[in-house]
Design a protein around this motif. Sequence first.
Motif, short mmCIF file in Angstrom:
data_model
loop_
_atom_site.label_atom_id
_atom_site.label_comp_id
_atom_site.label_asym_id
_atom_site.label_seq_id
_atom_site.Cartn_x
_atom_site.Cartn_y
_atom_site.Cartn_z
N ALA A 37 50.82 -114.02 -63.85
CA ALA A 37 49.80 -113.38 -63.21
C ALA A 37 48.68 -113.24 -63.77
O ALA A 37 47.47 -112.80 -63.43
CB ALA A 37 50.32 -111.93 -63.94
N GLY A 38 48.02 -114.31 -64.74
CA GLY A 38 46.38 -115.11 -64.93
C GLY A 38 46.22 -115.41 -63.77
O GLY A 38 45.39 -115.88 -63.95
N VAL A 39 46.87 -115.68 -62.58
CA VAL A 39 46.27 -116.21 -62.38
C VAL A 39 45.23 -115.24 -61.34
O VAL A 39 43.80 -115.51 -60.52
CB VAL A 39 47.20 -116.39 -60.46
N VAL A 40 45.07 -114.39 -61.81
CA VAL A 40 44.38 -112.84 -60.56
C VAL A 40 42.89 -113.28 -61.59
O VAL A 40 41.66 -112.77 -61.42
CB VAL A 40 44.76 -111.35 -60.69
N GLU A 41 43.13 -113.06 -63.60
CA GLU A 41 41.68 -113.64 -63.81
C GLU A 41 40.98 -115.38 -63.34
O GLU A 41 40.15 -114.49 -62.61
CB GLU A 41 41.77 -113.56 -65.13
N LYS A 42 41.67 -115.65 -63.08
CA LYS A 42 40.99 -117.26 -62.04
C LYS A 42 40.34 -116.36 -60.92
O LYS A 42 39.19 -117.34 -60.53
CB LYS A 42 42.06 -118.15 -62.29
N ALA A 43 41.39 -116.40 -60.06
CA ALA A 43 40.84 -115.57 -58.80
C ALA A 43 39.74 -114.86 -57.96
O ALA A 43 39.02 -114.95 -57.43
CB ALA A 43 42.74 -114.84 -57.38
N PHE A 44 39.41 -113.60 -58.84
CA PHE A 44 38.93 -113.22 -58.96
C PHE A 44 37.80 -112.84 -59.90
O PHE A 44 36.03 -112.03 -59.96
CB PHE A 44 39.23 -111.20 -58.74
N GLY A 45 37.71 -113.89 -60.78
CA GLY A 45 36.96 -113.84 -61.84
C GLY A 45 36.20 -112.73 -62.60
O GLY A 45 35.90 -112.08 -63.05
N VAL A 46 37.63 -111.90 -62.95
CA VAL A 46 37.07 -110.30 -63.76
C VAL A 46 38.10 -109.95 -65.06
O VAL A 46 38.97 -110.95 -64.68
CB VAL A 46 37.34 -109.24 -62.74
N PRO A 47 38.44 -109.44 -66.00
CA PRO A 47 38.97 -109.56 -67.25
C PRO A 47 39.66 -108.88 -66.83
O PRO A 47 39.92 -107.46 -66.17
CB PRO A 47 38.08 -109.28 -68.59
N VAL A 48 41.47 -109.23 -66.99
CA VAL A 48 42.61 -108.08 -66.92
C VAL A 48 42.85 -107.64 -68.04
O VAL A 48 42.24 -108.02 -69.31
CB VAL A 48 43.68 -109.31 -66.32
N ASP A 49 42.51 -105.75 -68.14
CA ASP A 49 43.11 -105.72 -69.29
C ASP A 49 44.66 -104.28 -68.76
O ASP A 49 44.75 -103.67 -68.22
CB ASP A 49 41.92 -104.77 -69.65
N ASN A 50 45.52 -104.64 -70.17
CA ASN A 50 46.33 -103.75 -70.10
C ASN A 50 46.77 -103.63 -68.26
O ASN A 50 47.53 -102.93 -67.79
CB ASN A 50 46.17 -102.46 -69.96
N HIS A 51 46.69 -105.48 -67.98
CA HIS A 51 47.57 -105.55 -66.72
C HIS A 51 46.78 -105.01 -65.44
O HIS A 51 47.10 -105.52 -64.56
CB HIS A 51 49.43 -105.41 -66.44
N THR A 52 45.51 -104.67 -65.72
CA THR A 52 44.58 -104.05 -64.43
C THR A 52 43.18 -104.64 -64.88
O THR A 52 42.87 -105.56 -65.34
CB THR A 52 44.19 -102.73 -64.74
N ALA A 53 42.94 -104.62 -63.28
CA ALA A 53 41.16 -105.27 -63.26
C ALA A 53 40.98 -104.49 -62.18
O ALA A 53 41.41 -103.79 -61.12
CB ALA A 53 41.53 -106.60 -63.08
N MET A 54 39.59 -104.28 -62.59
CA MET A 54 39.21 -103.44 -60.90
C MET A 54 38.17 -105.00 -60.37
O MET A 54 37.70 -105.22 -60.23
CB MET A 54 37.98 -102.34 -61.76
N LEU A 55 38.53 -104.16 -58.49
CA LEU A 55 37.74 -105.19 -58.27
C LEU A 55 36.75 -104.25 -56.75
O LEU A 55 37.61 -103.77 -56.26
CB LEU A 55 38.84 -106.25 -56.98
#
Length: 308
Positions: free
Chosen positions: A271-289
């Motif tokens: 799931a860490g790929v999301v942080e890299k892919a979008f350059g956004v912090p993931v907090d409590n498994h969620t991120a705002m895009l």
Amino acid sequence: MSKNVLIFGHKNPDTDSITSAIVMENFEKKLGHENAKAVRTGNVNKETQYVLNYLGMEAPELIDDVEDGQEVILVDHNEATQCVNNIANAKILKVVDHHTMNFVAPYQLYYRTEPVGCTQTVLFKMYKENDVEIDKNIATLMLSAIASDTLVLRSPTTTDDDRKAVKELEKISGLSINDFGVDMLKAGTDISEYTPEQVINIDSKLFEQSNKKFRIAQVNTADLDSIFKNQAYFEQAINEDIQKENLDFYVFAATDIINSNSKIISLGNDAGVVEKAFGVPVDNHTAMLENVVSRKKQILPPILDNLK
Ligand code: MG
Ligand code: MG
Ligand code: MG
């Protein structure tokens, strides 16, 4: 084996997949291929049901798999992971699509894909090229699918070809995409009768690339909070799916159709790929895009880039 040529879209069908099968059946029949038959590979969602109700039209028959040697036409998809079960043993005659190609066939076939917002935009052109009449019902089906796939022409997947088609389809159907399309999208956001498991499966696609197996699911909403107040239930449903299908990760995107943003839940070992892919912090498994609405153009590509 059915003598019919079965026409269908992807699993967890959206409005484009259901209506493109119907529109392709009509097209094939107009060209003299009487055995063309639209079917579907999953439940009709509420957005699509809104369109069918408006037209007083029945949904195509549901199929779970195809028999060996069955002749088929694929619309709105090409990847085997999103296709009906046993597709490897079917004979694909044609593909009409607008997605990234992940397809090989060891035989000749008609394969048409264009980088446009919707399969129906490709079908619109095919009708024109072959002088097949676009009547009011066909125009309504085409318009609905374009409204769905492009979020009423606001998604970055929208092209001039989509806009051009819409102009003409509005005239034939007598509908305005901004009125009918928005009502249709709103009908699709009603998830009040669904379990969390059903919600994540309304529009979930399986991908197997770069040695990873993952799902990206998407649901439209007019109210992100109404989804995220149930985050724990969605996480449970997602985790069960990760276990069951042995997924490396899962991205669930709730797309705010009013403000054109997506809030995601990402789970799984990778799931860490999301942080890299979008350059956004993931907090409590969620991120705002912010300004992200398209899985095809804005969610999948950065994920694939960061899996390599
Ligand atoms: Mg689709
Ligand atoms: Mg589509
Ligand atoms: Mg879609």
